[in-house]
Design an enzyme around this catalytic site. Structure first.
Site, mmCIF file in Angstrom:
data_model
loop_
_atom_site.group_PDB
_atom_site.id
_atom_site.type_symbol
_atom_site.label_atom_id
_atom_site.label_comp_id
_atom_site.label_asym_id
_atom_site.label_seq_id
_atom_site.Cartn_x
_atom_site.Cartn_y
_atom_site.Cartn_z
ATOM 1 N N ASP A 182 0.824 -1.367 0.066
ATOM 2 C CA ASP A 182 0.143 -0.131 0.166
ATOM 3 C C ASP A 182 0.825 1.363 0.045
ATOM 4 O O ASP A 182 1.847 1.241 0.882
ATOM 5 C CB ASP A 182 -0.751 -0.044 1.193
ATOM 6 C CG ASP A 182 -1.903 1.374 1.201
ATOM 7 O OD1 ASP A 182 -2.771 1.067 0.663
ATOM 8 O OD2 ASP A 182 -1.470 2.186 2.084
ATOM 9 N N ILE A 183 0.656 2.143 -0.745
ATOM 10 C CA ILE A 183 1.430 3.259 -0.971
ATOM 11 C C ILE A 183 1.004 4.218 0.433
ATOM 12 O O ILE A 183 -0.333 4.637 0.468
ATOM 13 C CB ILE A 183 1.424 4.317 -2.231
ATOM 14 C CG1 ILE A 183 1.580 3.164 -3.541
ATOM 15 C CG2 ILE A 183 1.863 5.463 -2.205
ATOM 16 C CD1 ILE A 183 1.184 3.979 -5.106
ATOM 17 N N GLU A 225 -4.674 2.089 -4.139
ATOM 18 C CA GLU A 225 -3.200 2.087 -4.254
ATOM 19 C C GLU A 225 -2.570 0.956 -3.615
ATOM 20 O O GLU A 225 -1.462 0.933 -3.085
ATOM 21 C CB GLU A 225 -2.810 3.431 -3.528
ATOM 22 C CG GLU A 225 -3.114 3.429 -2.048
ATOM 23 C CD GLU A 225 -4.430 3.961 -1.671
ATOM 24 O OE1 GLU A 225 -4.638 4.275 -0.627
ATOM 25 O OE2 GLU A 225 -5.366 4.033 -2.815
#
Length: 320
Positions: A182-183, A225
């Site tokens: 996950d960004i 994301e």
């Protein structure tokens, strides 16, 4: 062609015809048409590229000694049959209707006669239409299974790959691991630069993953994301080492958005597949490891393992 053969030239098989240099064997092929008819009929039974190459190799081997046959598709995927390569190589650039279909080469240790070279060329002309159809079909399948923004596999591709990879891991008694990514603080990027800039970041992020990831492993956009990687024949600890290497690469990378350079970090959750658990449990535990990483302050790698039989029973009971 190399070795003692003439240099290979691009050949437009859309205009392919029987060469006039054929001798007894080639005349027999043309007169009876049995070999060609059978080859064409078999080649039209499948849209699988590997099967087409296998059929072609089989039919050509019935006519002459073939040491090794290699087909390199336009996407650089290579299919190879035969274990006796040699210095004498007949190589063709397959082209039909201005569409490049890749390269086909047939090699062996013994020099080819002019008759054999002509036969290889003629037989190659039977495979171009099946290859074109198979490549078009593969492109359509890939489009249906690809995330349009990043080019990675989508959720549909993930579901299919999970079943296939899990079955293979169980059959071969190998390990299978997942990394959920996950960004960090991605919403801030959208809020600051806009959603189009966010899309650019997702594309750059996906490229960075694929450039620093084993080709034998699989990558997917899980949603928003979030990304998911499947690592075959890899333990959770090995997956964590891979994740840590990716974490450092991402942290050091300069991302570009709106003519500005920005820095990003990402959080990682890793787990390995227990052959007795469900696929849903497998993915859920990777997601839980990711949640732990974010809870621990982000920009870190965490592992979630299903370590006991009791844990497995509890997890299965919850899903039921």
């Amino acid at each position: 062609m190399d070795g003692n053969e003439k240099a290979a030239e691009p050949i437009d098989f859309n205009r392919a015809r029987v060469a006039s240099t054929y001798k007894d064997l080639s005349r027999q092929i043309v007169d009876t048409n049995d070999v060609v008819t059978r080859a064409i009929r078999r080649l039209q039974t499948t849209l699988d590229i590997a099967s087409i190459v296998d059929i072609f190799y089989d039919e050509l081997s019935n006519l002459m000694a073939v040491g090794q046959l290699r087909y390199q598709a336009p996407n650089e995927n290579t299919y190879c049959l035969g274990e006796n390569p040699g210095a004498h190589n007949c190589q063709f650039n397959l082209i039909i209707e201005n569409t490049r279909l890749g390269k086909l080469s047939v090699c062996r240790k013994k020099r080819y006669s002019d008759d054999e070279i002509s036969i290889i060329e003629f037989m190659a002309s039977t495979v171009v239409f099946p290859l074109k159809n198979a490549l078009m079909y593969q492109e359509a399948i890939n489009a249906a299974l690809s995330d349009q923004l990043t080019g990675l596999g989508n959720k549909r591709a993930l579901d299919s790959s999970l079943h296939r990879e899990a079955e293979r891991a169980i059959r071969k008694q190998q390990e299978l691991s997942a990394i959920m990514i996950d960004i960090d603080h991605f919403k801030l990027i959208n809020d600051t630069y806009g959603h189009s800039a966010g899309d650019e970041i997702l594309q750059q992020f996906a490229t960075l993953i694929t450039e620093n990831f084993r080709k034998t492993d699989l990558s997917f956009r899980y949603g928003g994301e979030e990304f998911l990687l499947l690592l075959d024949d890899s333990s959770a600890n090995n997956a964590a080492l891979t994740a840590e290497r990716l974490r450092q690469i991402i942290e050091a990378h300069n991302f570009s958005v709106a003519n500005k350079t920005i820095k990003l970090t990402a959080s990682f959750g890793c787990t390995s597949f227990d052959h007795k658990e469900t696929l849903k449990s497998f993915v859920t535990r990777a997601d839980k490891a990711l949640y732990t990483a974010k809870k621990m302050g982000r920009n870190t790698v965490q592992i979630n393992e299903l370590t006991t039989q009791q844990d497995l029973y509890k997890q299965s009971a919850k899903e039921a």
